[in-house]
Design a protein around this motif. Sequence first.
Motif, mmCIF file in Angstrom:
data_model
loop_
_atom_site.group_PDB
_atom_site.id
_atom_site.type_symbol
_atom_site.label_atom_id
_atom_site.label_comp_id
_atom_site.label_asym_id
_atom_site.label_seq_id
_atom_site.Cartn_x
_atom_site.Cartn_y
_atom_site.Cartn_z
ATOM 1 N N SER A 153 2.792 -0.478 0.887
ATOM 2 C CA SER A 153 1.623 0.288 0.430
ATOM 3 C C SER A 153 0.485 0.244 1.439
ATOM 4 O O SER A 153 -0.363 1.127 1.459
ATOM 5 C CB SER A 153 1.119 -0.246 -0.912
ATOM 6 O OG SER A 153 2.160 -0.223 -1.851
ATOM 7 N N LYS A 154 0.456 -0.816 2.251
ATOM 8 C CA LYS A 154 -0.577 -0.926 3.287
ATOM 9 C C LYS A 154 0.007 -0.667 4.668
ATOM 10 O O LYS A 154 -0.637 -0.959 5.667
ATOM 11 C CB LYS A 154 -1.185 -2.333 3.276
ATOM 12 C CG LYS A 154 -1.903 -2.737 2.003
ATOM 13 C CD LYS A 154 -2.482 -4.143 2.200
ATOM 14 C CE LYS A 154 -3.180 -4.679 0.974
ATOM 15 N NZ LYS A 154 -3.611 -6.088 1.206
ATOM 16 N N CYS A 161 1.822 -9.269 2.767
ATOM 17 C CA CYS A 161 0.436 -9.652 2.506
ATOM 18 C C CYS A 161 0.411 -10.639 1.348
ATOM 19 O O CYS A 161 1.449 -10.975 0.774
ATOM 20 C CB CYS A 161 -0.420 -8.416 2.217
ATOM 21 S SG CYS A 161 -0.272 -7.753 0.556
ATOM 22 N N GLY A 162 -0.777 -11.085 0.998
ATOM 23 C CA GLY A 162 -0.912 -12.102 -0.051
ATOM 24 C C GLY A 162 -0.662 -11.584 -1.452
ATOM 25 O O GLY A 162 -0.741 -12.330 -2.422
ATOM 26 N N GLY A 163 -0.356 -10.307 -1.581
ATOM 27 C CA GLY A 163 -0.167 -9.744 -2.918
ATOM 28 C C GLY A 163 1.290 -9.646 -3.353
ATOM 29 O O GLY A 163 1.588 -9.159 -4.436
ATOM 30 N N SER A 164 2.198 -10.144 -2.496
ATOM 31 C CA SER A 164 3.626 -10.054 -2.831
ATOM 32 C C SER A 164 3.958 -11.061 -3.934
ATOM 33 O O SER A 164 3.699 -12.243 -3.799
ATOM 34 C CB SER A 164 4.454 -10.368 -1.581
ATOM 35 O OG SER A 164 5.827 -10.329 -1.886
ATOM 36 N N THR A 165 4.503 -10.557 -5.043
ATOM 37 C CA THR A 165 4.789 -11.420 -6.184
ATOM 38 C C THR A 165 6.195 -11.168 -6.695
ATOM 39 O O THR A 165 6.495 -10.066 -7.143
ATOM 40 C CB THR A 165 3.785 -11.145 -7.330
ATOM 41 O OG1 THR A 165 2.461 -11.268 -6.805
ATOM 42 C CG2 THR A 165 3.943 -12.142 -8.461
ATOM 43 N N GLN A 166 7.028 -12.177 -6.620
ATOM 44 C CA GLN A 166 8.406 -12.097 -7.097
ATOM 45 C C GLN A 166 9.109 -10.817 -6.647
ATOM 46 O O GLN A 166 9.734 -10.115 -7.434
ATOM 47 C CB GLN A 166 8.441 -12.230 -8.624
ATOM 48 C CG GLN A 166 8.018 -13.626 -9.046
ATOM 49 C CD GLN A 166 7.861 -13.804 -10.542
ATOM 50 O OE1 GLN A 166 8.037 -12.860 -11.311
ATOM 51 N NE2 GLN A 166 7.537 -15.009 -10.944
ATOM 52 N N GLY A 167 8.923 -10.523 -5.383
ATOM 53 C CA GLY A 167 9.625 -9.382 -4.812
ATOM 54 C C GLY A 167 8.982 -8.035 -5.058
ATOM 55 O O GLY A 167 9.508 -7.007 -4.658
ATOM 56 N N GLU A 170 1.800 -5.664 -4.977
ATOM 57 C CA GLU A 170 0.653 -5.911 -5.853
ATOM 58 C C GLU A 170 0.190 -4.650 -6.583
ATOM 59 O O GLU A 170 -0.430 -4.743 -7.634
ATOM 60 C CB GLU A 170 -0.507 -6.523 -5.071
ATOM 61 C CG GLU A 170 -1.070 -5.619 -3.979
ATOM 62 C CD GLU A 170 -2.258 -6.244 -3.245
ATOM 63 O OE1 GLU A 170 -2.468 -7.451 -3.373
ATOM 64 O OE2 GLU A 170 -2.960 -5.494 -2.562
ATOM 65 N N ILE A 171 0.470 -3.484 -6.032
ATOM 66 C CA ILE A 171 -0.057 -2.285 -6.696
ATOM 67 C C ILE A 171 0.722 -1.930 -7.960
ATOM 68 O O ILE A 171 0.187 -1.304 -8.860
ATOM 69 C CB ILE A 171 -0.163 -1.041 -5.775
ATOM 70 C CG1 ILE A 171 1.213 -0.496 -5.399
ATOM 71 C CG2 ILE A 171 -0.995 -1.310 -4.541
ATOM 72 C CD1 ILE A 171 1.153 0.972 -5.032
#
Lengths: 222, 307
Positions: A153-154, A161-167, A170-171
């Motif tokens: 997305s970026k 990035c720091g927004g990766s959660t369980q694969g 973040e969006i």
Amino acid sequence: MITAERKPMEEILEFVRPYSRILLVGCNECVTVCAAGGRKEVGILSAGLQMALMKEGKTLDVKEVTLERQCDPEYVEELVTYIDQADIILSMACGCGVQEIARRYKEKPVYPALNTKFMGASERQGIWAERCQGCGDCLLGITGGICPIARCSKRIMNGPCGGSTQGKCEISSDVDCVWQLIWDRLKALGMENRYEDIMAAKDWRSSRDGGPRKIIREDLAE
Amino acid sequence: MKTESNIEKILASGQLVVTSECGPPRGAVPEKVKEKAEMLRGYVDGINVTDNQTAMVRMSSLAACIIIKQMGLDPILQMVTRDRNRLAMQSDIIGAYAHGINTMLCLSGDHPHFGDHPMAANVYDLDSIQFIQMVKKMRDEGKFQGGEDIDTPPKMFIGAAANPFADPFELRVARLAKKIKAGVDFIQTQCVYNLDKFETWMKGVCDRGLHEKVAILPGITPMKTAGMARYMKNKVPGMDVPDELVKRMAGVPKEKQAEEGIKISIEAIERLKEVEGVRGFHIMAIEWEQKVPEIVEKAGLLPRPQF
């Protein structure tokens, strides 16, 4: 393939209402594969438009033609036989096809019946997903065959990035974190050591940022 | 010394650094900036000024940094790659340095999806690692990213963020190593609530000797209420709040929860002071800046060094 979706019926009706004779042109390539603008969809839209206008007390004369490739002048030329009997052309191709018709038939208005979406692949029956942004300088050889430009997305080249959660991204939990996919693939290939190579700032001139692009093959050009 | 940065001087002296944060107002209200910054005077060594934080439009970080600099305090210019391409970023860095701002934080920035302009184009010409490389090249080689010489290069002490709690966990040390390779000087981390996991990450950092190449400042954010603890646990991507902390907050009466939150922060600082590689703290009291002095004082971080 280039993917597309049909515009909402009401928007297409707005284009068509002032006219009584339309040339409805499908394309036998990408938009046929993604079930947006092939022969079948041309038939469905034609019937839909005629029915909708009939309810408004109007008749619409629709000539249906599906070309082999709407982005190719050779096939677009075939419309010459029908063009005089139409007030407008309604194209069910991607934006390339619409523009090729506009270039060839200067005196007829052409309207798009589709929204062109992205270059993608079929994930499973009825689902297509973005895969490539045509940046003009392919990175897939160093990212395990998975594109961070099109699928992050970026568009981060040194992720995740720091927004990766369980694969997931973040969006949205519906969006895969492409850097998780890249990392998993690098591991599977035994190429983890590549991860810490810094991917340098990209030269975006090869992409849309460098202005409209053109390929000139001197060996083929006449 | 690479720069004139107060943060660099304190780190070089071997003392712990304390930074905090100030979100600029959503309007042309310089008094708000001054009010928030004034609360921090004497308690912190640098004040991060956020750049359109959470993708919401605010007074520019650069403008607010200048206001804070003029108050005789040390702002840390946050900059995200989301809203500007490399030309705009470099010109703002030169402009900041021309105003005496010598410390910055290089970030990619929250996606516009989260903000009040989800319809905006996102730029992301560079990512945070490429951004660090650019600022270092400007400082150490005196060259723009494009290769031409800079007349009087900006000497920025370069910070970046790290989130030890994001996935995949196994990449979190490796990605820090990439930021170090790119040239980062100090790191402010995501809010640390899961101390065990933070320590596991720090051990991985130290095992590779990375703590000798970069100063790590764990992020500390006091929780005001049990509701905030639950929200951070469940709704904020990349945030790790252990169940026992949520329970601890919920276990005290509502009017005592804020106090409990402060207590948790102080305990965390006390414990993290002992962790190898921790070089200070980044205390982010979100819209609660008035509590920073109390935390700094009670955590035994006073007086702040003067140079």
